[in-house]
Design a protein around this motif. Structure first.
Motif, PDB file in Angstrom:
ATOM      1  N   PHE A 107       0.888  -1.053   0.124  1.00 43.27           N
ATOM      2  CA  PHE A 107       0.014   0.024   0.025  1.00 43.27           C
ATOM      3  C   PHE A 107       0.876   1.284  -0.180  1.00 43.27           C
ATOM      4  O   PHE A 107       2.066   1.285   0.790  1.00 43.27           O
ATOM      5  CB  PHE A 107      -0.923   0.003   1.182  1.00 43.27           C
ATOM      6  CG  PHE A 107      -1.837   1.375   1.197  1.00 43.27           C
ATOM      7  CD1 PHE A 107      -2.902   1.234   0.273  1.00 43.27           C
ATOM      8  CD2 PHE A 107      -1.501   2.311   2.030  1.00 43.27           C
ATOM      9  CE1 PHE A 107      -3.935   2.309   0.197  1.00 43.27           C
ATOM     10  CE2 PHE A 107      -2.637   3.270   2.124  1.00 43.27           C
ATOM     11  CZ  PHE A 107      -3.609   3.425   1.097  1.00 43.27           C
ATOM     12  N   GLU A 110      -0.004   8.056   0.108  1.00 38.68           N
ATOM     13  CA  GLU A 110      -0.072   8.949  -0.962  1.00 38.68           C
ATOM     14  C   GLU A 110       0.612  10.339  -0.520  1.00 38.68           C
ATOM     15  O   GLU A 110       1.012  11.073  -1.547  1.00 38.68           O
ATOM     16  CB  GLU A 110      -1.420   9.337  -1.631  1.00 38.68           C
ATOM     17  CG  GLU A 110      -2.228   7.998  -1.766  1.00 38.68           C
ATOM     18  CD  GLU A 110      -2.999   8.195  -3.111  1.00 38.68           C
ATOM     19  OE1 GLU A 110      -3.797   9.130  -3.249  1.00 38.68           O
ATOM     20  OE2 GLU A 110      -2.779   7.155  -4.019  1.00 38.68           O
ATOM     21  N   GLN A 111       0.610  10.558   0.677  1.00 39.17           N
ATOM     22  CA  GLN A 111       0.970  12.028   1.269  1.00 39.17           C
ATOM     23  C   GLN A 111       2.528  11.885   0.967  1.00 39.17           C
ATOM     24  O   GLN A 111       2.954  13.424   0.940  1.00 39.17           O
ATOM     25  CB  GLN A 111       0.630  12.058   2.633  1.00 39.17           C
ATOM     26  CG  GLN A 111      -0.754  11.984   3.273  1.00 39.17           C
ATOM     27  CD  GLN A 111      -1.580  13.101   2.317  1.00 39.17           C
ATOM     28  OE1 GLN A 111      -0.979  14.223   2.048  1.00 39.17           O
ATOM     29  NE2 GLN A 111      -2.811  12.797   1.995  1.00 39.17           N
ATOM     30  N   THR A 112       3.324  10.863   0.943  1.00 38.83           N
ATOM     31  CA  THR A 112       4.784  10.903   0.732  1.00 38.83           C
ATOM     32  C   THR A 112       5.209  10.301  -0.639  1.00 38.83           C
ATOM     33  O   THR A 112       6.542  10.609  -1.050  1.00 38.83           O
ATOM     34  CB  THR A 112       5.495  10.226   2.002  1.00 38.83           C
ATOM     35  OG1 THR A 112       4.629   8.970   2.192  1.00 38.83           O
ATOM     36  CG2 THR A 112       5.514  10.903   2.927  1.00 38.83           C
ATOM     37  N   CYS A 113       4.557   9.795  -1.509  1.00 45.38           N
ATOM     38  CA  CYS A 113       4.992   9.464  -2.758  1.00 45.38           C
ATOM     39  C   CYS A 113       5.278  10.466  -3.670  1.00 45.38           C
ATOM     40  O   CYS A 113       4.769  11.336  -3.817  1.00 45.38           O
ATOM     41  CB  CYS A 113       3.637   8.562  -3.445  1.00 45.38           C
ATOM     42  SG  CYS A 113       4.257   8.037  -5.093  1.00 45.38           S
ATOM     43  N   ILE A 114       6.569  10.420  -4.070  1.00 46.78           N
ATOM     44  CA  ILE A 114       7.120  11.524  -4.991  1.00 46.78           C
ATOM     45  C   ILE A 114       7.224  11.052  -6.316  1.00 46.78           C
ATOM     46  O   ILE A 114       7.840  11.956  -7.200  1.00 46.78           O
ATOM     47  CB  ILE A 114       8.522  11.776  -4.487  1.00 46.78           C
ATOM     48  CG1 ILE A 114       9.506  10.519  -4.474  1.00 46.78           C
ATOM     49  CG2 ILE A 114       8.571  12.502  -3.173  1.00 46.78           C
ATOM     50  CD1 ILE A 114      11.108  11.101  -4.367  1.00 46.78           C
ATOM     51  N   GLY A 115       6.661  10.000  -6.737  1.00 45.81           N
ATOM     52  CA  GLY A 115       6.671   9.489  -8.274  1.00 45.81           C
ATOM     53  C   GLY A 115       7.866   9.193  -8.714  1.00 45.81           C
ATOM     54  O   GLY A 115       8.000   9.669  -9.822  1.00 45.81           O
ATOM     55  N   GLY A 130       1.560   3.985 -12.564  1.00 43.55           N
ATOM     56  CA  GLY A 130       1.967   5.036 -12.129  1.00 43.55           C
ATOM     57  C   GLY A 130       3.088   5.570 -13.252  1.00 43.55           C
ATOM     58  O   GLY A 130       3.258   4.600 -13.930  1.00 43.55           O
ATOM     59  N   GLN A 134       3.967  11.082 -11.484  1.00 46.38           N
ATOM     60  CA  GLN A 134       2.524  10.796 -11.018  1.00 46.38           C
ATOM     61  C   GLN A 134       2.512  10.058 -10.177  1.00 46.38           C
ATOM     62  O   GLN A 134       3.594   9.312  -9.509  1.00 46.38           O
ATOM     63  CB  GLN A 134       2.120  10.380 -12.472  1.00 46.38           C
ATOM     64  CG  GLN A 134       2.280  10.911 -13.647  1.00 46.38           C
ATOM     65  CD  GLN A 134       1.436  12.476 -13.670  1.00 46.38           C
ATOM     66  OE1 GLN A 134       0.462  12.496 -13.359  1.00 46.38           O
ATOM     67  NE2 GLN A 134       2.507  13.396 -14.172  1.00 46.38           N
ATOM     68  N   MET A 135       1.447  10.017  -9.342  1.00 44.98           N
ATOM     69  CA  MET A 135       1.052   9.349  -8.215  1.00 44.98           C
ATOM     70  C   MET A 135       0.819   7.855  -8.469  1.00 44.98           C
ATOM     71  O   MET A 135       0.564   7.438  -9.686  1.00 44.98           O
ATOM     72  CB  MET A 135      -0.484   9.475  -7.750  1.00 44.98           C
ATOM     73  CG  MET A 135      -0.915   8.896  -6.386  1.00 44.98           C
ATOM     74  SD  MET A 135       0.162   9.249  -5.158  1.00 44.98           S
ATOM     75  CE  MET A 135      -0.413  10.779  -4.745  1.00 44.98           C
ATOM     76  N   THR A 137       0.210   3.989  -7.610  1.00 46.75           N
ATOM     77  CA  THR A 137      -1.127   3.167  -6.952  1.00 46.75           C
ATOM     78  C   THR A 137      -0.796   1.556  -7.226  1.00 46.75           C
ATOM     79  O   THR A 137      -0.779   1.165  -8.242  1.00 46.75           O
ATOM     80  CB  THR A 137      -2.474   3.585  -7.272  1.00 46.75           C
ATOM     81  OG1 THR A 137      -2.559   4.930  -7.502  1.00 46.75           O
ATOM     82  CG2 THR A 137      -3.487   3.043  -6.143  1.00 46.75           C
ATOM     83  N   VAL A 138      -1.010   0.904  -6.007  1.00 47.22           N
ATOM     84  CA  VAL A 138      -0.976  -0.527  -5.977  1.00 47.22           C
ATOM     85  C   VAL A 138      -2.339  -1.161  -6.402  1.00 47.22           C
ATOM     86  O   VAL A 138      -3.292  -0.775  -5.874  1.00 47.22           O
ATOM     87  CB  VAL A 138      -0.264  -1.098  -4.770  1.00 47.22           C
ATOM     88  CG1 VAL A 138      -0.367  -2.714  -4.754  1.00 47.22           C
ATOM     89  CG2 VAL A 138       0.852  -0.662  -4.444  1.00 47.22           C
ATOM     90  N   VAL A 155      11.442   7.166  -0.298  1.00 46.58           N
ATOM     91  CA  VAL A 155      10.922   7.944   0.724  1.00 46.58           C
ATOM     92  C   VAL A 155      10.138   6.957   1.773  1.00 46.58           C
ATOM     93  O   VAL A 155       9.316   7.336   2.510  1.00 46.58           O
ATOM     94  CB  VAL A 155       9.978   8.843   0.212  1.00 46.58           C
ATOM     95  CG1 VAL A 155      11.007  10.104  -0.269  1.00 46.58           C
ATOM     96  CG2 VAL A 155       9.149   8.338  -0.625  1.00 46.58           C
ATOM     97  N   ASP A 156      10.306   5.421   1.677  1.00 48.55           N
ATOM     98  CA  ASP A 156       9.747   4.799   2.508  1.00 48.55           C
ATOM     99  C   ASP A 156       8.094   4.764   2.589  1.00 48.55           C
ATOM    100  O   ASP A 156       7.518   4.705   3.732  1.00 48.55           O
ATOM    101  CB  ASP A 156      10.395   4.864   4.057  1.00 48.55           C
ATOM    102  CG  ASP A 156      11.728   4.326   3.952  1.00 48.55           C
ATOM    103  OD1 ASP A 156      11.924   3.524   3.201  1.00 48.55           O
ATOM    104  OD2 ASP A 156      12.433   4.845   4.788  1.00 48.55           O
TER     105      ASP A 156
END
Lengths: 183, 107
Positions: A107, A110-115, A130, A134-135, A137-138, A155-156
């Motif tokens: 999972f 979304e707050q930390t994903c940097i694409g 993705g 861009q975001m 998503t699994v 970014v873990d």
């Protein structure tokens, strides 16, 4: 004398033709044992067994190169099925290859994903949607829970979430009958 | 006789992911696949070419790109976090960035 020779030669020709026909008619593509082993393996493609995927591990087991207890996602149930198929003794999961965990899916927070796409490149089953910046998503139904995407994330932001047991995911447990000693 | 190609169209939300198979005539484009998937009616918030970028298997493409058989058309959503801010925050916390985040988000 000549009759006997002719009869033997005739039989040889007929049997030869029958064998030749059978080898074409009943031709087997690939090794059926590898297919059977591959069908038991969980298809996580996680590589924890030391092979690049489930099929290469199945081939190694069929060739006798690998042991049957190297698949942590398959767990005890998988080892029992492999032991049954190959007529070998059950043995506990090899510790150097990992431990059995409840089935999980990745999972992405979304707050930390940097694409950055690193997890997409790591995913062996194309379960992450993705692109660059861009975001990501699994896609849960595609995720096998192999955890290969967790380590590359800079970014873990990827965590493994256990899958709740529902009507769709519930499976028969391997029946374990305890044998009592006769006194 | 025109050949058909089978492609998938995906739009992924954190807890709900759409993966729709569509069969199209050979030579169909990304936007035709999305129109055929019916996702635009189901999710009115999708804005192809605007906020939502499009791509095929993790590579950004234009809406008029021609599809090949077994492609997966992906509708992306914009990032929430600012990559620069996330990296700065991690640096301030003393955490190391592994592999520098790859070349993709640098350029």
């Amino acid at each position: 004398m000549l009759t006997a020779l002719l009869i033997m030669a005739g039989i040889a020709v007929v049997l030869g033709a029958a064998l030749g026909y059978a080898s074409i008619r009943f031709k087997v593509e690939g090794d059926p044992l590898v297919e059977k082993i591959d069908a038991i393996l969980p298809q996580t493609q996680c590589g924890q067994c030391g092979y690049p995927g489930c099929k290469p591990y199945a081939q190694a087991v069929a060739n006798g190169e690998a042991d049957i207890n190297q698949c942590p996602p398959g767990g005890e149930e998988g080892i029992r099925k492999l032991a049954d198929l190959l007529g070998r003794e059950f043995k506990p999961l090899s510790e150097e290859h990992g431990v059995e965990k409840p089935k999980s899916v990745a999972f992405i927070d979304e707050q930390t994903c940097i694409g950055c796409t690193l997890c997409i490149q790591a995913c062996p089953v194309d379960a992450i949607v993705g692109a660059a910046k861009q975001m990501h998503t699994v896609v849960e139904p595609l995720c096998t829970g192999c955890e290969l995407c967790v380590a590359p994330c800079p970014v873990d932001c990827i965590t493994m979430e256990p899958v709740a047991e529902t009507v769709e995911t519930w499976k028969w447990k391997y029946p374990v009958v305890e044998i009592r000693k006769a006194s | 006789m025109s050949e058909r190609i089978n492609v998938e169209v995906s739009y992924a939300l954190p807890h709900r992911q759409e993966l729709i198979r569509v069969s199209l005539a050979a030579g169909a484009t990304v936007s035709e696949a999305i129109a055929a998937s019916g996702l635009l009616a189901k999710y009115p918030e999708i804005d192809p070419g605007g906020a939502n970028k499009l791509g095929i298997y993790a590579k950004l493409t234009k809406p008029d790109a021609v599809l090949r058989d077994r492609d997966r058309v992906e509708i992306y959503r914009p990032l929430i976090a600012d990559p620069k801010a996330v990296r700065k925050k991690r640096a301030d916390e003393g955490k190391v960035m592994k592999k520098g985040g790859g070349g993709a988000d640098e350029g």
